[in-house]
Design a protein around this motif. Sequence first.
Motif, mmCIF file in Angstrom:
data_model
loop_
_atom_site.group_PDB
_atom_site.id
_atom_site.type_symbol
_atom_site.label_atom_id
_atom_site.label_comp_id
_atom_site.label_asym_id
_atom_site.label_seq_id
_atom_site.Cartn_x
_atom_site.Cartn_y
_atom_site.Cartn_z
ATOM 1 N N GLY A 405 18.753 4.675 19.177
ATOM 2 C CA GLY A 405 18.944 3.382 18.830
ATOM 3 C C GLY A 405 17.641 1.632 19.229
ATOM 4 N N LYS A 407 17.083 -2.225 19.301
ATOM 5 C CA LYS A 407 16.936 -3.089 18.365
ATOM 6 C C LYS A 407 15.543 -3.856 17.707
ATOM 7 C CE LYS A 407 18.603 -7.847 19.258
ATOM 8 N NZ LYS A 407 18.821 -9.012 20.753
ATOM 9 N N LEU A 413 19.997 -1.051 16.187
ATOM 10 C CA LEU A 413 19.943 -0.117 15.110
ATOM 11 C C LEU A 413 20.967 1.144 15.649
ATOM 12 C CD1 LEU A 413 16.086 -0.452 15.623
ATOM 13 C CD2 LEU A 413 17.431 -0.576 13.776
ATOM 14 N N ALA A 414 21.078 2.561 14.597
ATOM 15 C CA ALA A 414 21.531 3.712 15.059
ATOM 16 C C ALA A 414 20.864 4.469 14.702
ATOM 17 C CB ALA A 414 22.767 3.538 14.113
ATOM 18 N N LYS A 435 25.428 1.073 15.613
ATOM 19 C CA LYS A 435 24.583 0.666 15.716
ATOM 20 C C LYS A 435 24.694 0.360 16.995
ATOM 21 C CE LYS A 435 23.161 -1.253 10.851
ATOM 22 N NZ LYS A 435 23.110 -2.371 10.161
ATOM 23 N N SER A 455 27.441 -2.576 21.335
ATOM 24 C CA SER A 455 27.869 -2.794 19.839
ATOM 25 C C SER A 455 29.061 -3.055 19.045
ATOM 26 C CB SER A 455 27.738 -1.096 19.307
ATOM 27 O OG SER A 455 28.337 -0.650 17.757
#
Length: 667
Positions: A405, A407, A413-414, A435, A455
């Motif tokens: 994960g 950013k 981000l996932a 994400k 999220s």
Amino acid sequence: MATKVLPPPYSRVAPSSDIWRSNAPPPSKSFHSEHHSTQMLVQLSTLRTERVLCDGTLIASGEHFSVHRIILASCSEYFRDIFKRNDNLRDIQLGNAISKLGVELLLQYAYTSEITLTLENVHMVLLAAVHLRMSQVTDLCIEYLTSTLDVQNCVNLLQLAERHNFARLKKAVQDFIVDEFLQVSATSGFQELNADQVTFFISQDRMAAGSEMQLFKVAARWLEHDLVAREQYAPQLMRHIRFPLISSNDLVDHVQSHDFMMNNHECHQYLLEALNYHLVPHRQHTLQNSRTRMRSVNEVVLATGGELPHQDVSNLLMIFDESHSRWKKLTTMPLRRVDHSIAVLNHFLYVAGGQVTLNSNGKESIGTVHRYDPRFNTWLQMCPMQQRRAFFHLTALGDSLYAIGGKNEQGALASAEVYSPTENKWKYLKGLPEKSYALAGCCIKNKLFVSGGFSNHKFSRNLYLYGQEGDDWIPRCPMNTARGFHMMCSVRDMIYVMGGNHLNTYGDRVDVTSVEKYNPLHDNWITVSPMLTGLSMAGCAVTENNKIFIVGGYNGLSRQREKDIHCYNVAEDEWDVVGELPKASLRMACCTLTLPYNLFQETSPRENVSTTGGISLNRSASNATGGISVNRSASNATGGISINRSASNTSTGSNFVVRRPRTPTLR
């Protein structure tokens, strides 16, 4: 004449008493005198001095001692055995090795329970006590000898302990020599040790020597003291020297110059192994063995980077000296970092990602990875992550690192990726179901869990387990409270989450003070004692004694960086403040790391460190420039802090400006 019947005796005593009219027997009571045994010993000693009722004689060095045989038998297994075999034995001739003074002091102990030991008489007493099997006196002699241990006599005491199998004395002497090894090795007595004894000391993980090079020099000096007789032991000794922990320069200049290192095949192989180890630093992870392991039992809490006052970003590695409740500077990182993540794998510290500025939108995130080697106090840049990441989780699982994960300039981000130290390469895994950044994670029993995070414009309660076999994320029981920017760790067989932020009913970001623990076996959460105050973006580390340390962080109630070090005792379910940072800080990363003994000893408190590193260990009672006083209210259940700012600077009369720390923008 009629016979007169006498009443029972008790009828004469209080005939009207109910207790005597009862058929039950009179009550009983036991008495114990604390002085009886002492008085009896005094009387027995007097009887021996006056030679009254003496029924035996001890003969030592031509001296006759009148004794009571029953006293000897009660104190000595030796006398007990011979009197059992021959009850008529009266005169006993002791061996020539037992001195008159030794017998006198043993008899003094037998009749008074007291004995006076000195450096002049302890060996005579010990010899007599061993021969006569008076174990209590033997223990007292060992206790006395242990108290006299020093660099000059420790080798002699070790030989004494081994000769007579005094396990307790031997352990005490060995511990002393390990602690003072370099000083002991410089004495002439050290050369009297045999090969097995020297091998024992240089094989110790807890060896307190200054460096591996110094240990090699000690072993080489012992061998070359009598090389003809001792060269055969070179492989035995060199097997325990950790040559990969010696720098390549020292290996060439100071190790291979010894003939036995070149002429003996086994010793030469150890040298080549170490030289090859230094040739491929990126692959050292795959070359680990018993000779690459550092000598240390010093595990410390370590803090890296972080946001400091005056909008500074730290590049320091600091260690917490728990015994003195203070921080010490260990070294500096190649880059300043905030919002990064760290993990320990095979005693290497990996520092990954984060940001080099305080911009919290992720646009200045980095993917750089550095590895710190505590054995040499050096840094090595590794392969960067495939994606830049801040506010992500990094963990060590098996022989790999996992980044999850976070950013960056693209937003939340996932994605997840795994790093192989053997290949020095990252590759993608299956990403998270959604994400997320500001999440936390940990490993327990070779299983990776991540929780919470921000999220879809809200904080999450989710808990996921990474399935390595299927490369998927398995939902588990969600937390009781949604949270992000929180702390998570494993202790024993439980996972703990604490602190962080969530959104209240008005959509405001507020602190979470609650603490929950998760049982992976039953897949459920249990609430435990809350934190003393709400904290987010703090460092978290777990020590071997099952204590959780929360370092710094952001206090949303007071809108201030936190200075305190909070400690949670898992066994007692209690929180306490155990120290404080030199400067209030947040957005750092913490862990525990084992340091070599010499490096731990060399680190010392740094005072007035520049704002580049941002550490100062000087705490004045009052802030002369800022005039901030912090008052904690015991009645504030949420751990709130009331801040009183002085209207002016008392030293200059100018206004004092308080800069609020930047909190990451939620997007």
